[in-house]
Design an enzyme around this catalytic site. Structure first.
Site, PDB file in Angstrom:
ATOM      1  NE  ARG A 316      -1.690   2.114   3.302  1.00 51.53           N
ATOM      2  CZ  ARG A 316      -1.543   2.108   4.629  1.00 51.53           C
ATOM      3  NH1 ARG A 316      -2.240   1.293   5.381  1.00 51.53           N
ATOM      4  NH2 ARG A 316      -0.676   2.927   5.214  1.00 51.53           N
ATOM      5  CG  HIS A 320      -6.362   2.941   5.931  1.00 51.87           C
ATOM      6  ND1 HIS A 320      -6.521   1.646   5.507  1.00 51.87           N
ATOM      7  CD2 HIS A 320      -7.563   3.337   6.406  1.00 51.87           C
ATOM      8  CE1 HIS A 320      -7.777   1.273   5.724  1.00 51.87           C
ATOM      9  NE2 HIS A 320      -8.426   2.277   6.259  1.00 51.87           N
ATOM     10  CE1 TYR A 329       1.454   3.063   8.634  1.00 50.98           C
ATOM     11  CE2 TYR A 329       0.231   4.801   9.761  1.00 50.98           C
ATOM     12  CZ  TYR A 329       0.391   3.969   8.668  1.00 50.98           C
ATOM     13  OH  TYR A 329      -0.487   4.028   7.623  1.00 50.98           O
TER      14      TYR A 329
HETATM   15  C1  LIG Z   1     -15.288  -5.183  10.918  1.00 50.84           C
HETATM   16  C2  LIG Z   1     -14.450  -3.943  10.813  1.00 50.84           C
HETATM   17  N1  LIG Z   1     -13.520  -3.703  11.763  1.00 50.84           N
HETATM   18  C3  LIG Z   1     -12.771  -2.588  11.702  1.00 50.84           C
HETATM   19  C4  LIG Z   1     -12.949  -1.686  10.679  1.00 50.84           C
HETATM   20  C5  LIG Z   1     -12.109  -0.402  10.609  1.00 50.84           C
HETATM   21  N2  LIG Z   1     -11.134  -0.594   9.532  1.00 50.84           N
HETATM   22  C6  LIG Z   1     -11.369  -0.126   8.293  1.00 50.84           C
HETATM   23  S1  LIG Z   1     -10.165  -0.536   7.238  1.00 50.84           S
HETATM   24  C7  LIG Z   1      -9.281  -1.308   8.430  1.00 50.84           C
HETATM   25  C8  LIG Z   1      -7.964  -1.944   8.115  1.00 50.84           C
HETATM   26  C9  LIG Z   1      -8.099  -3.132   7.251  1.00 50.84           C
HETATM   27  O1  LIG Z   1      -6.816  -3.594   6.910  1.00 50.84           O
HETATM   28  P1  LIG Z   1      -6.609  -4.720   5.843  1.00 50.84           P
HETATM   29  O2  LIG Z   1      -7.596  -5.802   6.041  1.00 50.84           O
HETATM   30  O3  LIG Z   1      -5.174  -5.109   5.858  1.00 50.84           O
HETATM   31  O4  LIG Z   1      -6.987  -4.008   4.479  1.00 50.84           O
HETATM   32  P2  LIG Z   1      -6.282  -2.784   3.716  1.00 50.84           P
HETATM   33  O5  LIG Z   1      -6.944  -1.530   4.194  1.00 50.84           O
HETATM   34  O6  LIG Z   1      -4.837  -2.804   4.006  1.00 50.84           O
HETATM   35  O7  LIG Z   1      -6.568  -3.050   2.278  1.00 50.84           O
HETATM   36  C10 LIG Z   1      -9.941  -1.251   9.652  1.00 50.84           C
HETATM   37  C11 LIG Z   1      -9.432  -1.822  10.904  1.00 50.84           C
HETATM   38  C12 LIG Z   1     -13.952  -1.964   9.720  1.00 50.84           C
HETATM   39  N3  LIG Z   1     -14.177  -1.148   8.702  1.00 50.84           N
HETATM   40  N4  LIG Z   1     -14.672  -3.109   9.800  1.00 50.84           N
END
Ligand SMILES: Cc1ncc(C[n+]2csc(CCOP(=O)(O)OP(=O)(O)O)c2C)c(N)n1
Length: 417
Positions: A316, A320, A329
Site C-alpha cells: 500500500r 490508508h 508509523y
Molecule cells: C469489521 C471492521 N472492523 C474494523 C474496521 C475499521 N477498519 C477499516 S479498514 C481497516 C484496516 C483493514 O486492513 P486490511 O484488512 O489489511 O486491508 P487494507 O486496508 O490494508 O486493504 C480497519 C481496521 C472496519 N471497517 N470493519
C-alpha cells in the site's frame, strides 16, 4: 501429595508472549530483507484438476510472470493480446490519475473522505478483464481499477464522492464505497471481513440456481485475523462453492503491519491448506501474474473443482485513507523501495518491450485521461461538492426493503419527509 507440588518449578522461565514489530519504523532505514523475490517464471502451473494435496508447495512460492526486462516468462504467462494489455494499462493509469485528483479534492474540502489504490491498481484491473461479465466481485475499497477497466462513468464516481444530489447511491454509503451491479461490483461492504461471506453465499446461490456465474471476494491482510475470514473459508471448502477468495497482502492494515495478522508465522496463502483448498501466492504488482492466477482459479470454480484462496503480495504505497498519516508509523521512503516495483511501470515496460507501446503514446494517454477526469469533475462540481447539494432526505427511506415495514414508515413520519 498432589503430583503437581512435587515438580520443581524454580528453573522455569516466567511466561511471556510476543508482540511482533515491523522491521523499520520512521527514521530507520527501510528493511525488506525478509522478503524473498524468486525469479519470474519459477513457479510451476499445475492442471486445475490436480488434487489439492499435490499442490501444497504453491502457497510458499510467488507466482511471477514479468521479469526485470519486462518480458513475460514461464508457465503462468497468460499470453494476452496487446489490446487487453493496453486496456489494463489504461484502467490502471486512469485509477491513479483519478485518485490523485480526488485526494486533492478532499484537501480542498470538496469531499469528506477518500482512499487511494496507489501501488495496488493491477489487481482490480486484471481481474475485471479476466472474469466474465455477470460474475460478481465483492471488492475492497482499493479496487477502483475494476470499475475503471469496466468503464464505469467518471461522473457517477464524482457525484458519489461529492455526496451531491446526483449521488447514484443517494447518500447511503461513504463516498468511496461504490455499488455497481451492472459492472459486476457488489455494494462495497465497509465491514471488512463480511465480503468473504457474501461472496461465498452469492456463489452458492449461483450454483443452487444452476447458473454459470462465479463470485470473487476480497479482504486485506489485517482482515484475515477476523473470524469472518475463517467462517467463509469453512463454508467455501465444505460446499465447494464456485468462488475465488483473495487476500490483498499490502503489508499494512492502517498502522498495523502484516505481522500482527500472522505474516511472520506463515504466508496468507498457506491458510488454505488447513481448509483443504488450493492456495496461490502471487506477485500483486505483476498484471500478467494477477490475470493468470485469477483465470486459473476461475476455471476451477467454473468446472466445479471448488474454491481457491489467492494471496496477492503487494504494497500500500499511499496512506490508508485521507484520515491517515503513514509517516507516523513507517519510514517515509518505504514505498519507493518496495522490491516488487510499481505495477503500472512494469506493465508499461512490458508493452514497450514487445513493441506495442511507446513513451509518446503513454504521454498522450495521460493527457487524454486527465482531460476526461477534468471534464467529469467540472460537471460534478456544477451539481455540487460536499455540503453544497444533497440527495433529498426522503430518499433514505426508499429502496431499503422491498415492502417498507412499520419502522421505516414510523421514522419517515417522524422526520416529516
Ligand atoms: C469489521 C471492521 N472492523 C474494523 C474496521 C475499521 N477498519 C477499516 S479498514 C481497516 C484496516 C483493514 O486492513 P486490511 O484488512 O489489511 O486491508 P487494507 O486496508 O490494508 O486493504 C480497519 C481496521 C472496519 N471497517 N470493519
Amino acid at each position: 501429595m498432589d503430583h503437581r507440588a512435587r515438580r520443581d518449578k524454580s528453573n522455569r522461565p516466567a511466561l511471556s508472549f510476543y508482540v511482533p514489530e515491523p522491521p523499520a519504523r520512521p527514521g530507520q532505514p527501510v528493511d525488506f530483507s525478509h522478503i524473498e523475490v524468486p525469479e519470474a517464471g519459477a513457479v510451476r502451473c499445475p492442471d486445475i484438476s490436480e488434487p489439492e494435496r499435490d499442490m501444497r508447495d504453491l502457497p510458499y512460492g510467488l507466482i511471477r510472470v514479468l521479469d526485470e526486462k519486462g518480458r513475460a516468462v514461464g508457465p503462468w504467462d497468460p499470453r494476452l493480446d496487446p489490446d487487453t494489455l493496453r486496456a489494463g494499462l489504461t484502467a490502471m493509469l486512469k485509477t491513479r490519475l483519478f485518485d490523485e485528483r480526488m485526494f486533492r479534492a478532499h484537501r480542498q474540502g470538496k469531499t469528506s473522505f477518500y482512499m487511494k489504490s496507489l501501488g495496488e491498481e493491477a489487481i482490480g484491473a486484471a481481474q475485471a478483464l479476466a472474469l466474465d461479465l455477470g460474475d460478481m466481485n465483492f471488492p475492497t475499497y482499493r479496487m477502483l481499477s475494476w470499475l475503471m477497466a469496466r468503464n464505469y462513468p467518471l461522473i457517477d464516481l464524482c457525484n458519489q464522492i461529492y455526496s451531491n444530489e446526483r449521488d447514484p447511491l443517494r447518500g447511503r454509503q461513504l463516498p468511496i464505497l461504490y455499488s455497481a451491479r451492472d459492472y459486476g461490483f457488489y455494494s462495497l461492504s465497509g465491514n471488512v471481513g463480511s465480503r468473504f461471506g457474501h461472496a461465498v453465499g452469492w456463489a452458492m446461490a449461483s450454483a443452487f440456481k444452476s447458473d454459470d456465474k462465479i463470485a470473487i471476494g476480497h479482504v486485506g491482510d489485517g482482515t484475515t485475523a477476523e473470524g469472518d475470514f475463517h467462517e467463509a473459508l469453512t463454508f467455501a471448502a465444505v460446499y465447494k462453492a464456485p468462488v475465488i477468495l483473495c487476500v490483498e497482502n499490502n503489508q499494512w492494515a492502517i498502522s498495523s503491519f502484516s505481522g500482527i495478522a500472522g505474516a511472520g508465522e506463515t504466508t496468507f496463502a498457506a491458510k488454505a491448506i488447513a481448509y483443504g483448498i488450493p492456495g496461490l501466492r502471487v506477485d500483486g504488482n505483476d498484471f500478467l501474474a494477477v490475470y493468470a492466477a485469477t483465470l486459473w482459479a476461475a476455471d476451477r470454480a467454473r468446472t466445479n473443482h471448488g474454491p481457491t484462496l489467492i494471496e496477492f503480495f503487494t504494497y500500500r504505497a499511499a496512506g490508508h485513507s485521507t484520515s491517515d498519516d503513514p509517516t507516523r508509523y513507517r519510514p517515509e521512503d518505504e514505498a519507493s523501495k518496495w522490491p516488487l516495483g510499481d505495477p503500472l511501470e512494469r506493465l508499461k515496460a512490458h508493452l514497450i518491450a514487445i513493441g506495442e507501446w511507446s513513451d509518446d503514446q503513454h504521454e498522450a494517454l495521460i493527457a487524454e485521461l486527465t482531460a476526461d477526469i477534468k471534464a467529469a469533475v467540472k460537471q460534478a462540481e456544477a451539481i455540487g461538492t460536499l455540503g453544497q447539494s444533497k440527495p433529498n432526505p426522503r430518499e433514505m427511506f426508499e429502496d431499503v426493503f422491498a415492502h417498507p415495514d412499520w419502522r421505516i414508515r414510523e421514522q419517515r413520519r417522524e422526520a416529516g419527509v
